[in-house]
Scaffold this motif. Structure first.
Motif, PDB file in Angstrom:
ATOM      1  N   PHE A 184       1.842   9.119  -5.937  1.00 27.71           N
ATOM      2  CA  PHE A 184       1.818  10.523  -5.528  1.00 27.71           C
ATOM      3  C   PHE A 184       3.179  11.195  -5.555  1.00 27.71           C
ATOM      4  O   PHE A 184       3.278  12.397  -5.719  1.00 27.71           O
ATOM      5  CB  PHE A 184       1.240  10.638  -4.112  1.00 27.71           C
ATOM      6  CG  PHE A 184      -0.241  10.453  -4.063  1.00 27.71           C
ATOM      7  CD1 PHE A 184      -0.792   9.312  -3.489  1.00 27.71           C
ATOM      8  CD2 PHE A 184      -1.094  11.405  -4.599  1.00 27.71           C
ATOM      9  CE1 PHE A 184      -2.156   9.138  -3.451  1.00 27.71           C
ATOM     10  CE2 PHE A 184      -2.469  11.235  -4.564  1.00 27.71           C
ATOM     11  CZ  PHE A 184      -3.007  10.101  -3.985  1.00 27.71           C
ATOM     12  N   ALA A 185       4.230  10.413  -5.325  1.00 25.46           N
ATOM     13  CA  ALA A 185       5.533  11.043  -5.162  1.00 25.46           C
ATOM     14  C   ALA A 185       6.339  11.099  -6.446  1.00 25.46           C
ATOM     15  O   ALA A 185       7.080  12.044  -6.668  1.00 25.46           O
ATOM     16  CB  ALA A 185       6.324  10.329  -4.072  1.00 25.46           C
TER      17      ALA A 185
ATOM     18  N   THR B 223       1.129   4.605   7.478  1.00 27.58           N
ATOM     19  CA  THR B 223       0.829   4.967   6.098  1.00 27.58           C
ATOM     20  C   THR B 223      -0.299   6.004   6.051  1.00 27.58           C
ATOM     21  O   THR B 223      -0.270   6.942   5.246  1.00 27.58           O
ATOM     22  CB  THR B 223       0.437   3.722   5.289  1.00 27.58           C
ATOM     23  OG1 THR B 223       1.495   2.773   5.373  1.00 27.58           O
ATOM     24  CG2 THR B 223       0.175   4.051   3.838  1.00 27.58           C
TER      25      THR B 223
ATOM     26  N   PRO C  36       4.393  14.887  -0.887  1.00 22.36           N
ATOM     27  CA  PRO C  36       4.231  13.450  -1.005  1.00 22.36           C
ATOM     28  C   PRO C  36       5.548  12.682  -0.970  1.00 22.36           C
ATOM     29  O   PRO C  36       5.658  11.651  -0.306  1.00 22.36           O
ATOM     30  CB  PRO C  36       3.543  13.249  -2.364  1.00 22.36           C
ATOM     31  CG  PRO C  36       3.780  14.512  -3.102  1.00 22.36           C
ATOM     32  CD  PRO C  36       3.887  15.588  -2.095  1.00 22.36           C
TER      33      PRO C  36
ATOM     34  N   LEU D 248       1.288   4.153  -2.937  1.00 19.80           N
ATOM     35  CA  LEU D 248       1.061   5.586  -2.715  1.00 19.80           C
ATOM     36  C   LEU D 248       2.299   6.391  -3.081  1.00 19.80           C
ATOM     37  O   LEU D 248       2.211   7.466  -3.671  1.00 19.80           O
ATOM     38  CB  LEU D 248       0.681   5.827  -1.252  1.00 19.80           C
ATOM     39  CG  LEU D 248      -0.681   5.288  -0.839  1.00 19.80           C
ATOM     40  CD1 LEU D 248      -0.857   5.365   0.674  1.00 19.80           C
ATOM     41  CD2 LEU D 248      -1.796   6.069  -1.530  1.00 19.80           C
ATOM     42  N   LEU D 249       3.455   5.846  -2.723  1.00 16.40           N
ATOM     43  CA  LEU D 249       4.704   6.532  -3.057  1.00 16.40           C
ATOM     44  C   LEU D 249       4.839   6.707  -4.557  1.00 16.40           C
ATOM     45  O   LEU D 249       5.140   7.788  -5.067  1.00 16.40           O
ATOM     46  CB  LEU D 249       5.890   5.725  -2.501  1.00 16.40           C
ATOM     47  CG  LEU D 249       7.276   6.280  -2.800  1.00 16.40           C
ATOM     48  CD1 LEU D 249       7.528   7.532  -1.993  1.00 16.40           C
ATOM     49  CD2 LEU D 249       8.340   5.252  -2.491  1.00 16.40           C
TER      50      LEU D 249
ATOM     51  N   ALA E 196      -5.967  -1.152  -4.571  1.00  8.41           N
ATOM     52  CA  ALA E 196      -7.255  -0.480  -4.388  1.00  8.41           C
ATOM     53  C   ALA E 196      -7.071   0.919  -3.839  1.00  8.41           C
ATOM     54  O   ALA E 196      -7.880   1.814  -4.075  1.00  8.41           O
ATOM     55  CB  ALA E 196      -8.127  -1.295  -3.435  1.00  8.41           C
ATOM     56  N   VAL E 197      -5.970   1.099  -3.119  1.00  7.90           N
ATOM     57  CA  VAL E 197      -5.734   2.393  -2.498  1.00  7.90           C
ATOM     58  C   VAL E 197      -5.530   3.489  -3.552  1.00  7.90           C
ATOM     59  O   VAL E 197      -5.642   4.669  -3.264  1.00  7.90           O
ATOM     60  CB  VAL E 197      -4.503   2.294  -1.562  1.00  7.90           C
ATOM     61  CG1 VAL E 197      -3.212   2.284  -2.372  1.00  7.90           C
ATOM     62  CG2 VAL E 197      -4.492   3.413  -0.562  1.00  7.90           C
TER      63      VAL E 197
ATOM     64  N   PHE F  54       6.198  10.034   2.188  1.00  2.00           N
ATOM     65  CA  PHE F  54       6.175   8.582   1.962  1.00  2.00           C
ATOM     66  C   PHE F  54       7.563   7.958   2.101  1.00  2.00           C
ATOM     67  O   PHE F  54       7.683   6.822   2.566  1.00  2.00           O
ATOM     68  CB  PHE F  54       5.573   8.239   0.597  1.00  2.00           C
ATOM     69  CG  PHE F  54       4.085   8.431   0.558  1.00  2.00           C
ATOM     70  CD1 PHE F  54       3.497   9.270  -0.385  1.00  2.00           C
ATOM     71  CD2 PHE F  54       3.278   7.779   1.466  1.00  2.00           C
ATOM     72  CE1 PHE F  54       2.128   9.448  -0.407  1.00  2.00           C
ATOM     73  CE2 PHE F  54       1.899   7.952   1.451  1.00  2.00           C
ATOM     74  CZ  PHE F  54       1.320   8.799   0.516  1.00  2.00           C
TER      75      PHE F  54
ATOM     76  N   VAL G  96       0.840  -1.195   0.000  1.00  2.00           N
ATOM     77  CA  VAL G  96       0.000   0.000   0.000  1.00  2.00           C
ATOM     78  C   VAL G  96       0.878   1.249   0.000  1.00  2.00           C
ATOM     79  O   VAL G  96       0.665   2.183  -0.779  1.00  2.00           O
ATOM     80  CB  VAL G  96      -0.923   0.009   1.234  1.00  2.00           C
ATOM     81  CG1 VAL G  96      -1.690   1.311   1.319  1.00  2.00           C
ATOM     82  CG2 VAL G  96      -1.876  -1.152   1.182  1.00  2.00           C
ATOM     83  N   THR G  97       1.856   1.279   0.874  1.00  2.00           N
ATOM     84  CA  THR G  97       2.726   2.433   0.999  1.00  2.00           C
ATOM     85  C   THR G  97       3.514   2.648  -0.292  1.00  2.00           C
ATOM     86  O   THR G  97       3.665   3.782  -0.760  1.00  2.00           O
ATOM     87  CB  THR G  97       3.693   2.229   2.179  1.00  2.00           C
ATOM     88  OG1 THR G  97       2.987   1.627   3.261  1.00  2.00           O
ATOM     89  CG2 THR G  97       4.270   3.552   2.633  1.00  2.00           C
TER      90      THR G  97
ATOM     91  N   GLU H  80       6.819  14.101  -8.797  1.00  2.00           N
ATOM     92  CA  GLU H  80       7.762  15.152  -8.421  1.00  2.00           C
ATOM     93  C   GLU H  80       9.101  14.996  -9.101  1.00  2.00           C
ATOM     94  O   GLU H  80       9.833  15.963  -9.267  1.00  2.00           O
ATOM     95  CB  GLU H  80       7.962  15.141  -6.902  1.00  2.00           C
ATOM     96  CG  GLU H  80       6.711  15.544  -6.161  1.00  2.00           C
ATOM     97  CD  GLU H  80       7.023  15.962  -4.752  1.00  2.00           C
ATOM     98  OE1 GLU H  80       8.219  16.086  -4.418  1.00  2.00           O
ATOM     99  OE2 GLU H  80       6.077  16.170  -3.996  1.00  2.00           O
ATOM    100  N   VAL H  81       9.486  13.754  -9.423  1.00  2.60           N
ATOM    101  CA  VAL H  81      10.741  13.578 -10.157  1.00  2.60           C
ATOM    102  C   VAL H  81      10.453  13.364 -11.626  1.00  2.60           C
ATOM    103  O   VAL H  81      11.273  12.855 -12.369  1.00  2.60           O
ATOM    104  CB  VAL H  81      11.569  12.406  -9.602  1.00  2.60           C
ATOM    105  CG1 VAL H  81      12.052  12.744  -8.210  1.00  2.60           C
ATOM    106  CG2 VAL H  81      10.797  11.122  -9.598  1.00  2.60           C
TER     107      VAL H  81
END
Lengths: 273, 215, 217
Positions: free
Chosen positions: B70-71, C171, C184, B66-67, B158-159, C188, B62-63, B74-75
């Motif tokens: 969403f993250a 999380t 973000p 999300l990383l 699903a997240v 994370f 899950v983490t 940025e790169v």
């Protein structure tokens, strides 16, 4: 300390006549599947005797031993410890509960071929474990006795060691001390030295000889003929699930009465044992 | 629940499973690549691969999802939910596959390799003909086990809001105000899919064991 | 880099989430280990119906995806009148799920124990609960330590699923932080690092416990 001088009054086949019967085995039989391992075994063991069960492999010696304390459940016949029937409740044909069986097993000691020490406990804890947690005896007393027993078998310096660090001979001596701590009526030895390197056999047999001399009732399954000859008070020779011959060691080794016993002894002589 | 509801959940299940399969397809070779990098002991890459594998293996799916979603923008890497989900599952499974391949490489009998060397085989040939077939054979049970685990963990995506089995079940439940039946159906359906993977795994394990015994 | 500064400034959010994750993992792991140990008894039972029931439970949990299981407990059970708050549903799901895994790995360890050692227990008069607790269980746990460690790591990772039912674990808090302050990447990454540190610590602790257990095998 009782000496085994009762042999003076022993019957010709070696049974000491005036000692009480500790173990009585009557008509015992056991099969594994189609294979009959024990057929109609009848045997009495008197107090103070050292009975050696000899015979070729597959004769049923170990099975007989394990049927005594019901580690194997016999298919027929009965076993009595000082008159009390093992495995079956008195006055009925019902099997004993595990708890009842456990209670009677506390009076029978067993020494295993592969030592069977409890690895997560130290040597001292191994010896103290059953008296403390099964018999619920006082801890200080149990500890004192345990230390004395370990001293007696020559392992006073190993009390806080774990079994993993011991040699085979040392482990087996702990196994014997563990039995003695329970003050059993009889000790069963299931090939106690068969797993040992040859140079370690002597130290275990020495302890067993001492026990015999001190009058402990012992039933020993072994291939060590010298031990049987020197320390046994009676030889029971088995083959193919039956008792073929019994007798005093002097008589059995010098002049066996049956042909099968003769052949067995010849084979062992040929192997230079 | 109407037939349409059931179907939408089945659809969602298939979406999840197909994402998993794509991830497996990429993850297994990537894992092999990383394992070879570590096996070859190239100075900086070996350690980097080790750290990478260690971090990804301990990271919850899950983490990680999300990383990535969403993250990474940025790169400069901006992904839609489905590719992000596939990337998450791929990275995750490749890290575990790396360890599986590595274990097979480490246990590869040195003398076979030396024999190939002494025959004058070139490196590429050596690897393809001597090493690879054997480590595939040895890794197969563990790899299939990891595939099963991946299929089981894949609802994590699903997240990211992807319409897969979890979302499908929630939607049906929200519509009918009776969440229990769709969830039970989704659970049972997906469990049966995992069960099918487990069965396949057992068959493969048995075949590998038989083939190994006959060698 | 200013992203990381923002995260550092609001680190209490992440740390609260981290703390919650650790609490959840500790409770679930303890519960799963204890119940798993008890589960070994029916799993090893000589009575077929009991053994089949326990095995069916283990097989079911091995096929069920954890996330769907969480959903079932949280969203589905209220229809049956059982109302769980999200924390209880999450921890209950973790315990129920991992009890099966712990039970199975402990059972495998039990069946690999040398038979004679247990026979000696019987021969010396141990039976029932006493036999299990004093003779069987300690060696089972000692020899299963590495696998128990792996399962603990799995529990840490599964705890992250609880973010989907809004439990304030790591999380979830990292997500909150990033949506509130638009950071973000940093938030994370911080979460990933904290998970990594936790798992590596568990591996280290298990390695240490393993050395302790080695003498006792």
């Amino acid at each position: 300390m009782r000496a085994v001088a009762e042999t003076k009054q022993a019957a010709p086949d070696g049974t000491p006549a005036e000692q009480p019967v500790v173990l009585e085995i009557s008509g015992l039989s056991k099969s594994f599947g189609d294979h009959a391992v024990l057929r109609d075994i009848t045997l009495k063991v008197h107090k103070g005797e050292t009975v050696c069960l000899l015979g070729p492999s597959g004769a049923g010696k170990s099975t007989l031993l394990r049927c005594i304390n019901w580690l194997e459940e016999p298919d027929g016949g009965a076993v009595f410890l000082a008159g009390q029937r093992i495995g079956v409740r008195p006055h009925s044909n019902l099997r004993m509960t595990d708890r009842e069986l456990a209670a009677i097993r506390t009076r029978i000691g067993m020494v295993f071929q592969h030592f069977a020490l409890w690895p997560h406990m130290t040597v001292l804890q191994n010896v103290m474990e059953a008296p403390l947690h099964v018999l619920k005896r006082n801890k200080a007393e149990v500890r004192q006795e345990a230390e004395a027993l370990l001293q007696r078998v020559g392992l006073a310096d190993k009390v806080d060691s774990f079994p993993a660090k011991l040699s085979g001979g040392q482990k087996q001596r702990v196994g014997i001390a563990r039995c003695l701590a329970m003050k059993p009526d009889v000790i069963l030895f299931d090939e106690p030295t068969s797993s040992l390197d040859p140079e370690l056999v002597g130290e275990v047999l020495a302890v067993m000889r001492d026990l015999a001399r001190d009058g402990m009732t012992m039933v020993v399954v072994t291939h060590e003929m010298n031990f049987a000859r020197d320390a046994a008070s009676r030889i029971v020779f088995m083959d193919n699930g039956q008792i073929i011959e019994t007798g005093r060691p002097e008589q059995f080794f010098a002049a066996p009465k049956t042909e099968r016993a003769r052949q067995f002894l010849m084979r062992y002589a040929a192997q230079g044992r | 629940m109407t037939a349409h509801d059931y179907l939408s959940i089945v659809h969602g299940a298939l979406a999840t499973v197909s994402m998993s399969l794509v991830s497996i397809l990429f993850g297994v070779p990537i894992g092999l690549g990383l394992a070879l990098i570590r096996w070859s002991r190239l100075p900086f890459l070996d350690q980097a691969a080790a750290v990478y594998v260690s971090i990804i293996r301990t990271c919850p799916s899950v983490t990680l999802a999300l990383l990535i979603y969403f993250a990474l923008p940025e790169v400069g890497i901006s992904l839609d939910p489905v590719p992000a989900g596939i990337l998450t599952l791929t990275l995750s499974t490749s890290a575990f596959d790396t360890e599986i391949w590595r274990s097979a490489l480490i246990n590869f009998p040195r003398d076979q390799y030396d024999a190939a060397l002494s025959f004058g085989m070139r490196r590429g040939l050596r690897f393809r003909h001597v090493v690879l077939p054997q480590i595939v054979h040895g890794s197969l049970p563990a790899l299939v086990n990891e595939m099963t685990l991946l299929v089981k963990a894949s609802p994590a995506v699903a997240v990211l809001g992807i319409v897969e089995i979890t979302r499908a079940a929630i939607r049906v439940g929200a519509r009918t105000y009776d969440p229990l039946p769709p969830f039970i159906f989704a659970l049972v359906l997906y469990s049966l899919i995992v069960f099918a993977f487990v069965k396949t795994q057992r068959v493969i394990e048995r075949r590998v064991a038989q083939a190994g015994a006959s060698q | 880099m200013s992203e990381f500064a923002v995260v550092w400034q609001h680190r209490s959010m992440i740390l609260v989430g981290f703390e919650n994750t650790l609490i959840i993992v500790a409770i679930s792991a303890a519960g799963a280990l204890v119940l798993g140990a008890l589960l070994t008894i029916p799993l090893m039972s000589r009575l077929k119906p009991i053994r089949s029931l326990a095995t069916a439970y283990v097989d079911a949990m091995r096929c069920v995806p954890f996330l769907l299981f969480v959903y079932l407990l949280y969203f589905g059970l209220p229809s049956l009148g059982l109302r769980f708050d999200n924390w209880s549903a999450g921890v209950a799901a973790l315990i129920l799920y991992n009890t099966a895994y712990m039970g199975e790995l402990l059972r495998a360890s039990w069946s690999n124990l040398p038979k004679e050692m247990i026979e000696a227990g019987h021969a010396f008069g141990f039976s029932g609960w006493r036999l299990f607790r004093r003779i069987i269980l300690p060696p089972v746990v000692f020899s299963a330590l590495p696998l128990i460690g792996n399962q603990l790591i799995q529990i840490v990772k599964d705890s992250a699923f609880l973010t989907i039912i809004a439990v304030a674990e790591l999380t979830h808090e990292a997500t909150s932080l990033q949506t509130t302050y638009f950071v973000p990447f940093a938030s994370f990454i911080a979460a990933v690092i904290l998970y990594w540190v936790t798992c590596v610590t568990i591996e280290g602790a298990v390695g240490f416990a393993n050395r302790f257990a080695e003498d006792r095998r």
